[in-house]
Motif scaffolding. Structure first.
Motif, PDB file in Angstrom:
ATOM      1  N   VAL A 109       0.906  -1.063   0.029  1.00 43.68           N
ATOM      2  CA  VAL A 109      -0.015  -0.027   0.073  1.00 43.68           C
ATOM      3  C   VAL A 109       0.806   1.356   0.075  1.00 43.68           C
ATOM      4  O   VAL A 109       0.401   2.296  -0.401  1.00 43.68           O
ATOM      5  CB  VAL A 109      -1.069   0.112   1.238  1.00 43.68           C
ATOM      6  CG1 VAL A 109      -2.061  -0.955   1.207  1.00 43.68           C
ATOM      7  CG2 VAL A 109      -0.131  -0.115   2.702  1.00 43.68           C
ATOM      8  N   VAL A 110       2.112   1.133   0.711  1.00 45.42           N
ATOM      9  CA  VAL A 110       2.845   2.600   0.488  1.00 45.42           C
ATOM     10  C   VAL A 110       3.267   2.789  -0.923  1.00 45.42           C
ATOM     11  O   VAL A 110       3.496   4.086  -0.939  1.00 45.42           O
ATOM     12  CB  VAL A 110       4.448   2.007   1.468  1.00 45.42           C
ATOM     13  CG1 VAL A 110       5.316   3.500   1.252  1.00 45.42           C
ATOM     14  CG2 VAL A 110       3.826   1.737   2.582  1.00 45.42           C
ATOM     15  N   GLU A 111       3.469   1.832  -1.773  1.00 44.10           N
ATOM     16  CA  GLU A 111       3.579   2.266  -3.123  1.00 44.10           C
ATOM     17  C   GLU A 111       2.278   2.556  -3.953  1.00 44.10           C
ATOM     18  O   GLU A 111       2.636   2.865  -5.006  1.00 44.10           O
ATOM     19  CB  GLU A 111       4.570   1.202  -3.613  1.00 44.10           C
ATOM     20  CG  GLU A 111       5.668   0.827  -3.147  1.00 44.10           C
ATOM     21  CD  GLU A 111       6.880   2.034  -3.235  1.00 44.10           C
ATOM     22  OE1 GLU A 111       6.722   2.696  -4.234  1.00 44.10           O
ATOM     23  OE2 GLU A 111       7.414   2.177  -2.414  1.00 44.10           O
ATOM     24  N   SER A 112       1.262   2.337  -3.458  1.00 43.36           N
ATOM     25  CA  SER A 112       0.115   2.765  -4.149  1.00 43.36           C
ATOM     26  C   SER A 112      -0.422   4.311  -4.178  1.00 43.36           C
ATOM     27  O   SER A 112      -0.195   4.775  -3.053  1.00 43.36           O
ATOM     28  CB  SER A 112      -0.952   1.889  -3.605  1.00 43.36           C
ATOM     29  OG  SER A 112      -2.419   2.345  -4.208  1.00 43.36           O
ATOM     30  N   ASP A 113      -0.699   4.708  -5.241  1.00 40.26           N
ATOM     31  CA  ASP A 113      -1.079   6.098  -5.280  1.00 40.26           C
ATOM     32  C   ASP A 113      -2.463   6.510  -4.695  1.00 40.26           C
ATOM     33  O   ASP A 113      -2.840   7.506  -4.390  1.00 40.26           O
ATOM     34  CB  ASP A 113      -0.936   6.783  -6.726  1.00 40.26           C
ATOM     35  CG  ASP A 113      -1.536   5.821  -7.861  1.00 40.26           C
ATOM     36  OD1 ASP A 113      -2.186   4.913  -7.266  1.00 40.26           O
ATOM     37  OD2 ASP A 113      -1.471   6.151  -8.923  1.00 40.26           O
TER      38      ASP A 113
END
Length: 390
Positions: A109-113
Motif C-alpha cells: 500500500v505504501v507504493e500505491s497512489d
C-alpha cells in the motif's frame, strides 16, 4: 470484474482459500440470524477477519449527510482508537472503492497512489483487500476491508469472489436491519399515538363521570338514582381500561386481574355507604388479555357485581360476594361471581320476559364471544359464570 492494482508484486495465482467456503457459510449463517444493526456489524467485522485470515478488518459506511465514510466497529489492535473516525469519500482506498464501486487489492500500500494514510500511528497497513457494499440497486453505500494477511502472506485475486460473497451477505444483513429498525421506529410512533388517544379518551370519560356525579346529588327519585349509578359505574369500568392501557408497555394487552380488581373496587364504593353489610372477596389468577376483550369482561363483571350486591343484601346473615378469575387452559378464561343472598326477584322478572340485568349481561357476552350462565337458589345464593377464549 475489474480489480484496481498498480503493485508489481500482486499475486494472481495460487489460491489460498482452502476451507473458505465452509467458513463463509458458517459466518453468513450467523449474520443472517441477527436483526439488531450493531450486532450485525460486530459479526461482520469478525467474519471478515476470520475469512480473510487477516490481522484487522473494518467496515465503513457512507454518511449521507457529510459524504464521509465512517469507521464502524473495527477489529484489530487499534480498534478502540479508530472507532467512529471519518474518512473523506475522496480519500484513500475505501474512497476509491465506493466511488468506482469496484474491488481493490494491494500488497504494497505504501507504493500505491490511492492509499491515503493509516488512521492510527500504532498500526501499519502492509496489504489490504477492499470490496464495496451494495444495496439492492447495486449502488455502493459502504466498504468492507481486511488488512494485513497473517503469516506474511499476500492477498490474491482468488480472494476477491470470496470476500465479495461475504460483502453481499453483509450488505443484505445491514439493509434488513435498517428496515427492521425503521419498522420498530414506526411501531413506537404508532404506540405513542395510540397511548395519547387512550389518555384523551380517559380524560373525556372522566369528565362525563364527574358530570354524572354532580347530577346524582340533584336527583331525588330512587329509580332514577339507581339508573344513573349504574351508568356511572359502567363509565368508570371503561375508564379503568384506558388508565391501564396508558401505563402498559404492550398496549395490545392488559393485566386482566388488575383491571377487574379496579372494577370490583369501584362497585364496592357504590355500596359502602348503604345500610347493608356486604363483604367482598377476590380470588384472582394473573391473566393477560386483549384490551378490547378486557373492557367487555369488565363491563360484564360490573353488572354481575351489582346483581350480587343486591342479592347479598337479602342474606339472613352478613352478605358475602366472592369473585373468582382463573385461566383453565392456555386460552380459556372463567369469571365466577357468587353471593349468599336469598333474593329471587331477578329470576321472577326474567320469567315474565322483562328486561333484566341478566339480559344485559347476555348481550354483552355475545359481543365478547362468551358463554354466561346463572343459578339462583334461595337457600344457598346466586352464581353467575362467564367463560370465554382469550
Amino acid at each position: 470484474m475489474v480489480i484496481k492494482n498498480k503493485d508489481k508484486n500482486i499475486v494472481r495465482e495460487g489460491p489460498q482459500t482452502s476451507g473458505h467456503e465452509a467458513l463463509l457459510l458458517h459466518v453468513v449463517d450467523g449474520i443472517n440470524r441477527t436483526l439488531q444493526l450493531k450486532e450485525v456489524l460486530r459479526k461482520c467485522m469478525e467474519a471478515a477477519k476470520v475469512v480473510m485470515n487477516s490481522e484487522a478488518s473494518s467496515l465503513m459506511l457512507l454518511d449521507e449527510l457529510t459524504g464521509d465514510l465512517n469507521v464502524s466497529i473495527p477489529t484489530g489492535p487499534v480498534k478502540d482508537e479508530i472507532m467512529g473516525m471519518a474518512v473523506p469519500k475522496s480519500k484513500g482506498i475505501g474512497g476509491w472503492v465506493i466511488s468506482y464501486n469496484q474491488p481493490f487489492i494491494s500488497n504494497d500500500v505504501v507504493e500505491s497512489d490511492i492509499f491515503w494514510k493509516d488512521l492510527s500511528t500504532g498500526f501499519t497497513t502492509r496489504n489490504i483487500i477492499c470490496v464495496p457494499l451494495q444495496d439492492n440497486e447495486g449502488q455502493a453505500f459502504g466498504v468492507l476491508q481486511a488488512i494485513n494477511k497473517k503469516d506474511e502472506q499476500m492477498f490474491v485475486n482468488e480472494d476477491v469472489p470470496v470476500f465479495e460473497s461475504l460483502a453481499l451477505h453483509v450488505a443484505s444483513a445491514i439493509e434488513r436491519s435498517k428496515k427492521f429498525d425503521e419498522v420498530e421506529r414506526k411501531l413506537e410512533e404508532r404506540d405513542a399515538h395510540i397511548l395519547d388517544i387512550h389518555r384523551q379518551l380517559n380524560d373525556n370519560l372522566s369528565a362525563i363521570a364527574d358530570l354524572l356525579e354532580f347530577d346524582l346529588d340533584e336527583i331525588i327519585d330512587l329509580n332514577s338514582r339507581k339508573a344513573l349509578h349504574a351508568t356511572h359505574s359502567r363509565i368508570k369500568s371503561m375508564m379503568n381500561v384506558q388508565s391501564l392501557l396508558s401505563e402498559e408497555t404492550d398496549i395490545a394487552t392488559i393485566n386482566l386481574s388488575q383491571y377487574l380488581a379496579l372494577v370490583t373496587t369501584q362497585v364496592e364504593k357504590l355500596y359502602e355507604n348503604t345500610e347493608d353489610d356486604v363483604r367482598l372477596s377476590l380470588r384472582f389468577e394473573e391473566v393477560q388479555l386483549d384490551a378490547n376483550k378486557s373492557m367487555f369482561c369488565g363491563l360484564i363483571l360490573n353488572e354481575l357485581l351489582n346483581m350480587a350486591y343486591k342479592n347479598a343484601s337479602t342474606s339472613r346473615e352478613i352478605g358475602e360476594v366472592v369473585v373468582s378469575l382463573k385461566q383453565t387452559s392456555k386460552d380459556k378464561i372463567v369469571v365466577i361471581v357468587t353471593d349468599n343472598g336469598r333474593n329471587t326477584e331477578v329470576s321472577t322478572k326474567r320469567s315474565q320476559g322483562n328486561k333484566t340485568p341478566e339480559s344485559v349481561i347476555e348481550n354483552l357476552a355475545k359481543k365478547l364471544g362468551a358463554e354466561v350462565s346463572f343459578t339462583h337458589n334461595p337457600e344457598i345464593g346466586s352464581t353467575g359464570i362467564l367463560s370465554f377464549h382469550s
